[in-house]
Design an enzyme around this catalytic site. Sequence first.
Site, short mmCIF file in Angstrom:
data_model
loop_
_atom_site.label_atom_id
_atom_site.label_comp_id
_atom_site.label_asym_id
_atom_site.label_seq_id
_atom_site.Cartn_x
_atom_site.Cartn_y
_atom_site.Cartn_z
N LYS A 1 -18.07 31.77 -23.58
CA LYS A 1 -16.90 31.04 -24.06
C LYS A 1 -15.66 31.81 -23.67
O LYS A 1 -15.70 33.04 -23.55
CB LYS A 1 -16.94 30.91 -25.59
CG LYS A 1 -16.08 29.80 -26.11
CD LYS A 1 -16.79 28.48 -25.93
CE LYS A 1 -16.11 27.33 -26.58
NZ LYS A 1 -17.03 26.19 -26.70
N ASP B 1 -12.76 22.90 -23.11
CA ASP B 1 -12.96 22.99 -24.56
C ASP B 1 -11.63 22.56 -25.18
O ASP B 1 -10.79 21.98 -24.50
CB ASP B 1 -13.35 24.42 -24.95
CG ASP B 1 -13.92 24.50 -26.36
OD1 ASP B 1 -15.07 24.07 -26.57
OD2 ASP B 1 -13.21 24.96 -27.28
N1 GLU Z 1 -16.81 23.15 -24.66
C1 GLU Z 1 -17.96 22.32 -24.75
C2 GLU Z 1 -18.88 22.82 -25.84
O1 GLU Z 1 -18.46 23.52 -26.74
C3 GLU Z 1 -18.65 22.10 -23.42
C4 GLU Z 1 -19.16 23.33 -22.74
C5 GLU Z 1 -19.65 23.07 -21.33
O2 GLU Z 1 -19.59 21.95 -20.88
O3 GLU Z 1 -20.07 24.06 -20.72
O4 GLU Z 1 -20.03 22.48 -25.88
#
Ligand code: GLU
Length: 419
Positions: free
Chosen positions: A107, A147
Site C-alpha cells: 500500500k 485507492d
Molecule cells: N485500493 C484497492 C483496494 O484496497 C485496490 C487495490 C488494487 O487494485 O491493487 O483493494
Amino acid sequence: MGGEKNNVLKNVQEHIKKVCDALGTEPIVYEILKEPLRFYEVSFPVRMDDGSIKIIKGYRAHHNDALGPAKGGIRFFQGVYAEEVKALSAWMTFKCAITNLPYGGGKGGVAIDAHKLSEGELERVSREYIRAISPFIGPLKDVPAPDFGTNPKVMGWMADEYSKVVGHHAPGVITGKPIIVGGSVGRGPATGRGIMLTLRNFAEAEGFDPKETRVAIQGFGNVGKSAALHIYELGSKVVAISDISGTIYNNDGLDVKDLAEYAEENPENLKDYPGEKEFFPDTKYALEVDADVVFPCALENQITEENVPRFKAKYVIEGANGPTTPGGDKALAERGIKLVPDVLANTGGVTVSYFEWVQNLQNYYWSEEEVSEKLEVNMTQAFHDVYNMHVERDVDMRTAAYMVAIDKIAQAMKAKGWI
Ligand code: GLU
C-alpha cells in the site's frame, strides 16, 4: 486523534494474533505478519503553480510477499500516516490470499489533498512520488493501483513516469490505468460489482432474497457509487446514501441512477439533491437508518461500540477498508448483526487489477464478458471458502477470512523455507 491513529495498525495486529492463536500457527508466523517486511518513507520537492516549492511526504509498504509481488493501491489523503499505510498493506496481503491471487500485500500513501491541487500540480506530485518510490516497485516486485483520492488518470501518469525511469514500456507496474494505455475493461466498477456479487452470494447462503432487501450505503465515491448502481440493477432497494455533506434517505428507495448522474455534476453535495428525500446532516447516520443491510464504503473506524447500539440493520457488508473497529465487531456480535469483512467483500477491485496485470504481461487483452465472468467465478469461490470456514469452525466471518488467508500465507512461507 493520536489514539485513533495508532489504532488501525493495532486493530489489524489484534485480529492477526487472534487468528494465529485459533489456527495454532507457530509464534513466528504472527511475528512476521504483525509488521510489513519493508516500509519506505520518502520526501520529495514539487513546484507549485505559484512558483513555490512544497516538500511532500509519501509512503509505500510491502507487508508480505510470500505469495507473489506486493499489490495494493496508493492513497492521496492529507491525513495519511505511516501506521495507516502499514495496516492497509496487511489487509491487501489477506485480500489477495483469500481471493487466490498470486500476490502479497502492499500500500502507498501521499499526504496531500488532491482537491486543493491544480491538474498540473497533481500530475507533478504523481510523477515525483513514483520517481521517489521507483526503486521499490516493478511489475514483478510491487504493483500499485488506485485507492482513496486517486483515479485512472493518476495511474496513467504514474505508469508513464515509471516507464521513463526504467527506459522501456512497463504497463504491468501499475493497474487501474486508462484503457487506452493498458487498463482492463471492467476495472473501474470492479469493486462495486464485487460488493454486489458478495451481497448475492451472502443472501443465498443466509437464505434471504436480495430483491427484497433494503440497503443503506455510507460513502458515494468510486466504491459506494458503483456498489449502489450494481445492487440497484440486481433489484435491491437503496434507501439511504451518504457523503461528506450528510445522509439522504427515502423509505421507498432512492433513484440511484439519477443520483449517480447528479453526483458527477455535484460531487460531495448530496444535501442539495433535488429528488425526493429526507436529509440528515450526519454522514454516519446512513449506518443507523431503517435498512436490512448496510455497506460502509467510506473510511476506517466508522462502526464502533458507540454507534452499533443504534443500528437497525441485520447485516453489514464492508466496502471500505477497515470501517469497523474491534469494539465495533464485538458490539455487532453481541447484537447478532452479521458482518461480511472488507478483505472478502471489497476484493473485486484488486481481482480485476490482477486481470489487468496478466493482460499487460501477456500483451493480449480480454473482452468485458471474459473479465466479468472471471470476476464472478473468483469472488464466488472466495466467498464459499470463507463462508464454509465460518460454518465449520463456528467463528465470525472476519475471523474465518483471516483464517483462510493466514493458513495459505503460512504454508507459502514454510514452502519457501522462511520459517
Ligand atoms: N485500493 C484497492 C483496494 O484496497 C485496490 C487495490 C488494487 O487494485 O491493487 O483493494
